[in-house]
Motif scaffolding. Structure first.
Motif, short mmCIF file in Angstrom:
data_model
loop_
_atom_site.label_atom_id
_atom_site.label_comp_id
_atom_site.label_asym_id
_atom_site.label_seq_id
_atom_site.Cartn_x
_atom_site.Cartn_y
_atom_site.Cartn_z
N ASP A 77 0.85 -1.19 0.00
CA ASP A 77 0.00 0.00 0.00
C ASP A 77 0.89 1.24 0.00
N LEU A 78 0.94 1.91 -1.15
CA LEU A 78 1.78 3.10 -1.29
C LEU A 78 0.97 4.38 -1.25
N THR A 79 -0.30 4.28 -0.86
CA THR A 79 -1.20 5.43 -0.91
C THR A 79 -0.65 6.62 -0.13
N THR A 80 -0.23 6.36 1.11
CA THR A 80 0.29 7.45 1.94
C THR A 80 1.69 7.17 2.45
N ALA A 81 2.30 6.08 2.00
CA ALA A 81 3.62 5.69 2.51
C ALA A 81 4.68 6.72 2.15
N SER A 82 5.58 6.95 3.10
CA SER A 82 6.69 7.85 2.85
C SER A 82 8.03 7.13 2.92
N ALA A 83 8.04 5.86 3.40
CA ALA A 83 9.29 5.09 3.48
C ALA A 83 8.99 3.60 3.37
N VAL A 133 8.78 10.08 -1.24
CA VAL A 133 8.78 8.68 -0.80
C VAL A 133 10.20 8.13 -0.87
N LYS A 134 10.65 7.54 0.23
CA LYS A 134 11.97 6.90 0.26
C LYS A 134 11.83 5.39 0.05
N PHE A 135 12.64 4.85 -0.84
CA PHE A 135 12.68 3.41 -1.07
C PHE A 135 14.07 2.93 -0.66
#
Length: 251
Positions: A34-40, A64-66
């Protein structure tokens, strides 16, 4: 904490990572994130960074950090090359035998594909995963169950011996191995008492015995077991001949 795992594929059969069946599997796995609100997002055992790159391609946000961690310096170099020029990606080399080199409650998604069997103290590692996750963070961990592979042939006893030999083979680059990690994935998380969620299963079937499919690469990789004397060369060659004949007969 949320937990949404899958029991799944790919030990050291690295040659097949771009085959269409494996690509479809990895796309399915990444779609659970779930990348909707992810920041890391943190990928344990990230390899050459293809899964992180696939996730990054799904979002346009620049904040967003990966983050990818892997024990192989070569893999990390490949990951840096793959994502060169995109500041959202960060990679580091670490065997993850001690404390995860990430701050507390700083990660939205913890992700891993075919890594957990290599961890010695799995309970301690997963407790540390919980430490770096933000409250309500998501976990997507996947693992092939190596002892559940199956292929056809004329001699059931030989096929079973070969499958079990491969499943139990701790390869040179592995500090630990568990061929039942797929079926033990749910149990391993439940033992910590830190996660809640569900387990999903994914079955990959090949009806064509040819490159670059996963089944073809897996069976050809068994030649290394014969070379090392782990299985008998004659039995391997006979099993391979059986499969090749079945393929010619479209069976």
């Amino acid at each position: 904490l949320r937990y949404d795992p899958m029991t799944q594929p790919s030990r050291s059969i690295r040659m097949i990572k771009f085959s269409p069946d494996v690509v479809a599997y990895r796309e399915r796995l990444c779609s659970l994130v779930d990348l909707t609100t992810a920041s890391a997002v943190l990928d344990f055992g990230c390899g050459a960074g293809h899964d992180l790159k696939a996730m990054g391609d799904r979002v346009s946000r620049s904040n967003v950090k990966f983050i990818g961690i892997d024990s192989s310096e070569k893999a990390i170099d490949e990951a840096k090359t793959l994502t060169k020029g995109d500041p959202r990606y960060q990679f580091q080399t670490d065997k993850l035998t001690n404390r995860i080199p990430i701050e507390d409650e700083s990660i939205d998604v913890a992700y891993s594909n075919n890594f957990l069997e290599c961890v010695g103290n799995k309970r301690a590692f997963l407790s540390d995963v919980a430490r770096v996750l933000k409250p309500g963070g998501q976990v997507v961990f996947a693992h092939w169950d190596w002892d559940s592979q199956a292929f056809d042939g004329s001699d059931k006893a030989v096929v079973r011996r070969i499958i079990h030999a491969f499943a139990d083979w701790q390869q040179d680059w592995m500090d630990n191995s568990d061929p039942w990690m797929g079926r033990r994935l749910w149990r391993t998380f439940q033992e910590t008492g830190l996660f809640s969620g569900e387990a999903q299963t994914y079955t990959l079937t090949n009806t064509d015995f040819e490159e670059p499919y996963f089944g073809h690469a897996s069976i050809r990789a068994l030649e290394e077991l014969a070379r090392r004397g782990i299985i008998q060369t004659e039995e391997y060659e006979r099993a391979l001949k059986d499969i090749e004949q079945l393929a010619r007969d479209n069976q």
